[in-house]
Write a protein that holds these residues in place. Sequence first.
Motif, PDB file in Angstrom:
ATOM      1  N   PHE A  69      -3.304   9.762   7.298  1.00  0.00           N
ATOM      2  CA  PHE A  69      -3.184   8.448   7.934  1.00  0.00           C
ATOM      3  C   PHE A  69      -3.552   8.506   9.414  1.00  0.00           C
ATOM      4  N   VAL A  70      -3.018   9.493  10.128  1.00  0.00           N
ATOM      5  CA  VAL A  70      -3.236   9.525  11.577  1.00  0.00           C
ATOM      6  C   VAL A  70      -4.683   9.881  11.918  1.00  0.00           C
ATOM      7  N   THR A  71      -5.311  10.791  11.152  1.00  0.00           N
ATOM      8  CA  THR A  71      -6.700  11.154  11.446  1.00  0.00           C
ATOM      9  C   THR A  71      -7.659  10.021  11.106  1.00  0.00           C
ATOM     10  N   THR A  72      -7.435   9.357   9.964  1.00  0.00           N
ATOM     11  CA  THR A  72      -8.290   8.230   9.594  1.00  0.00           C
ATOM     12  C   THR A  72      -8.147   7.086  10.585  1.00  0.00           C
TER      13      THR A  72
ATOM     14  N   VAL B  30       3.726  -3.736  12.371  1.00  0.00           N
ATOM     15  CA  VAL B  30       2.420  -3.803  13.033  1.00  0.00           C
ATOM     16  C   VAL B  30       1.847  -5.215  12.946  1.00  0.00           C
ATOM     17  N   GLY B  31       1.998  -5.844  11.774  1.00  0.00           N
ATOM     18  CA  GLY B  31       1.475  -7.198  11.597  1.00  0.00           C
ATOM     19  C   GLY B  31       2.099  -8.194  12.546  1.00  0.00           C
TER      20      GLY B  31
ATOM     21  N   TRP C  15      -2.276   0.313  11.657  1.00  0.00           N
ATOM     22  CA  TRP C  15      -1.436   0.455  10.467  1.00  0.00           C
ATOM     23  C   TRP C  15      -1.286   1.930  10.092  1.00  0.00           C
ATOM     24  N   PHE C  16      -2.392   2.646  10.005  1.00  0.00           N
ATOM     25  CA  PHE C  16      -2.351   4.056   9.619  1.00  0.00           C
ATOM     26  C   PHE C  16      -1.605   4.890  10.656  1.00  0.00           C
ATOM     27  N   TYR C  17      -1.791   4.541  11.929  1.00  0.00           N
ATOM     28  CA  TYR C  17      -1.122   5.296  12.986  1.00  0.00           C
ATOM     29  C   TYR C  17       0.399   5.171  12.867  1.00  0.00           C
ATOM     30  N   VAL C  18       0.892   3.955  12.715  1.00  0.00           N
ATOM     31  CA  VAL C  18       2.332   3.743  12.597  1.00  0.00           C
ATOM     32  C   VAL C  18       2.856   4.312  11.272  1.00  0.00           C
ATOM     33  N   GLU C  19       2.068   4.186  10.203  1.00  0.00           N
ATOM     34  CA  GLU C  19       2.464   4.737   8.902  1.00  0.00           C
ATOM     35  C   GLU C  19       2.681   6.249   8.994  1.00  0.00           C
ATOM     36  N   SER C  20       1.871   6.934   9.795  1.00  0.00           N
ATOM     37  CA  SER C  20       1.975   8.389   9.916  1.00  0.00           C
ATOM     38  C   SER C  20       3.300   8.816  10.545  1.00  0.00           C
ATOM     39  N   LEU C  21       3.936   7.925  11.316  1.00  0.00           N
ATOM     40  CA  LEU C  21       5.197   8.254  11.969  1.00  0.00           C
ATOM     41  C   LEU C  21       6.334   8.433  10.969  1.00  0.00           C
TER      42      LEU C  21
END
Length: 306
Positions: A12-15, A193-194, A237-243
């Motif tokens: 998630f964080v890399t993408t 995030v939304g 979204w992906f950045y926060v999901e990675s947390l």
Amino acid sequence: MNDLSRKKGFFFVTTGAICWGMGGTVAQKLFQEFEISVDWLVSVRLLIAGFLLLMISCIKSNRSHILGVWKNRKSAFQLVVFAIVGMLAVQYTYMASIKHGNAAVATLLQYLSPVMIIIYLLLHKQSIFTRQDVITVLLALGGCFFLLTNGSISQLSVPVSAVVWGVLSGVAAAFYTLYAVPLIKKYSSLVIVGWSMVIGGSVMSFIHPPWEASSLSPITCGYILFVIIFGTMLAFWFYVESLQSLLPKETSLLGSLEPLAAVITTVVWLKEPFGFYQWIGTAFIIGLVLLLTRTKQTSSETTLSA
């Protein structure tokens, strides 16, 4: 935390970082070639991306799930703070740095945030300063130095205004990363995030309403959609999901793939000049990412819980 969960977090964080970096380069083209306003682009991208994320969340769950965060007064207050001081601040300062300089340098300056996060955790006694922290800080600072100066301390590769906005973007990114943790532990990252994008975009609309735009060509609209979908919606979204599966420190450091993506696309696509020492700085960032991805989480590291 099992290996599968951590691998998911790494994906998630890399993408998200790559999407963010490429989105910055496209934004640079919009600013410099099509003369799009920073204020207008920030308000439009946040509003549209935010509504899209809330729609996805509604499809995946239900309407009450989306509204749940507003039923708790403390969570609602935290969300508003996160939206303005985190989401909107990161977006605006980053875009302003691109406008005054270029996407490659702007994204790199934003990655002073890992150093700020490590210092914050140390001051609040929530982390122990390890040998790995020393190496990662040196790699981050070394990468910043070479990319900004191209090896010469007497002359910056971008205007001072771009540096100031970029450093402010790093501060906002550090806050964004740390402040998001308690919210996403209670609510879906899609929802957080939304809503933060919708709130941030609404605030920015008072400065430059999204409907006040000059005529846009089809190719300009295409670039804007890329920035909204890939460089904003998916990236955040992906950045926060990675947390949910990585430490804030890890997420911020792994996000250093963002400047790499920005550098490559800026040099190859926009034909921006890039010096020898700037490539050394890029190598520092790559080394930082490889170091972190090969290192297991240790028991001495903790996340923020409140």
